[in-house]
Design an enzyme around this catalytic site. Sequence first.
Site, mmCIF file in Angstrom:
data_model
loop_
_atom_site.group_PDB
_atom_site.id
_atom_site.type_symbol
_atom_site.label_atom_id
_atom_site.label_comp_id
_atom_site.label_asym_id
_atom_site.label_seq_id
_atom_site.Cartn_x
_atom_site.Cartn_y
_atom_site.Cartn_z
ATOM 1 N N TYR A 81 0.688 -1.426 -0.224
ATOM 2 C CA TYR A 81 -0.119 0.272 -0.340
ATOM 3 C C TYR A 81 0.708 1.271 0.171
ATOM 4 O O TYR A 81 2.184 1.038 0.699
ATOM 5 C CB TYR A 81 -1.143 -0.082 0.916
ATOM 6 N N LEU B 197 -17.598 -3.001 0.303
ATOM 7 C CA LEU B 197 -18.643 -1.979 -0.219
ATOM 8 C C LEU B 197 -18.020 -2.119 -2.066
ATOM 9 O O LEU B 197 -18.648 -0.758 -3.030
ATOM 10 C CB LEU B 197 -18.426 0.184 0.236
ATOM 11 N N GLY C 259 -16.595 -0.012 -3.360
ATOM 12 C CA GLY C 259 -16.997 2.073 -2.753
ATOM 13 C C GLY C 259 -18.126 1.871 -4.168
ATOM 14 O O GLY C 259 -19.155 2.408 -3.691
ATOM 15 N N LYS D 271 -22.466 5.845 -5.137
ATOM 16 C CA LYS D 271 -21.912 6.776 -5.553
ATOM 17 C C LYS D 271 -21.245 7.191 -6.922
ATOM 18 O O LYS D 271 -20.852 7.991 -8.389
ATOM 19 C CB LYS D 271 -20.743 7.553 -4.600
#
Length: 350
Positions: A53, A240, A243, A248
Amino acid sequence: MKYNKLGSSQLSVSEVCLGSMTWGNQNTQHDANQQIDYALAQGINFIDTAEMYAVPPTEKTYGTTETIIGNWIATNQNQRENFILASKIAGNGLAYIRGGSDISGETVTQAIDNSLKRLQTDYIDLYQLHWPNRTSPHFGKHHPNHISFTNVNAEQETQGMLDILQALDKAVKQGKIRHFGLSDDTPWGINQYIKLSEAHNLTRVTAIQNEFSLLHTKDWPYLIENCVHQEVAYLPWSPLAGGVLSGKYLNGARPEGSRWCHAQRNGLFRDTQNTHQAVSRYMQIAEQHNITPAQLALAWCKQVDGVTSTIIGATSMAQLKEDIAAFDIQLYADALKQVADVLKDFPAPF
């Protein structure tokens, strides 16, 4: 906050795990500090990171998330004993990380030492293999014949696992890590590591984190049943679905600064017509029950039998507060029935 036992270990982890993969790209040190402080104040005692990351992974951002967490630890040393810290060694395929080589006993030892330096801590509570050396049915590769299991040399893979396990066991004995886990692996992978640990008296796999959400339920029931009976904690990541379950990205929307505006290592494989049709249905259910779509997805994930702790990630404090609040929501029979109906219509939308 509810806490669950982490597999066969003696550790108890909050049912919410704070993910960190955007720190160092979409989020700054200041953002991360705020998120960690808020999460701990809410009773979250589990933080997950990785040497790879921030995401999307690049040579420039490699190790930055661990460094950010290490900076927080350095200024909050009295807090280190108050949370469970998890990290991961990157698998093969990234040329700038150990030449893109397979995970081995040698690279495990090297990666642990480097992560400890970046994290500015003496030990990592849960050290995970980010993905196995063999190609696994994750990141959209779970449909029949997308990969070939019959072309895998099982004996060779098993010998590689033993080499890795011996290095992990040595790290446990040295106190550098407390437990080890898997990520993006399968029941076969879990059980091979268990067999090897039993046969050679080596440290035992404690947890696995795989993608799991309302749009991606392939681990239910077989892998999760395996986890329950083998005492391996099941840790869903991307609850999710990158996302999209927040709604969204509906109708092609790409909010400025959002993850889908960034290049993705595996592409936007979740971006399908069926995905958006399913999300639209879930949004309607959430509205009927006066919660947000993200909260519906997280509250559903939490209540799945066998889930130990769900890994969440947020790029803003507003998102983080909304996500954590979801774990106080109980979905009753009518909501669960509505969700089940959508799952039947869209069992594998991507």
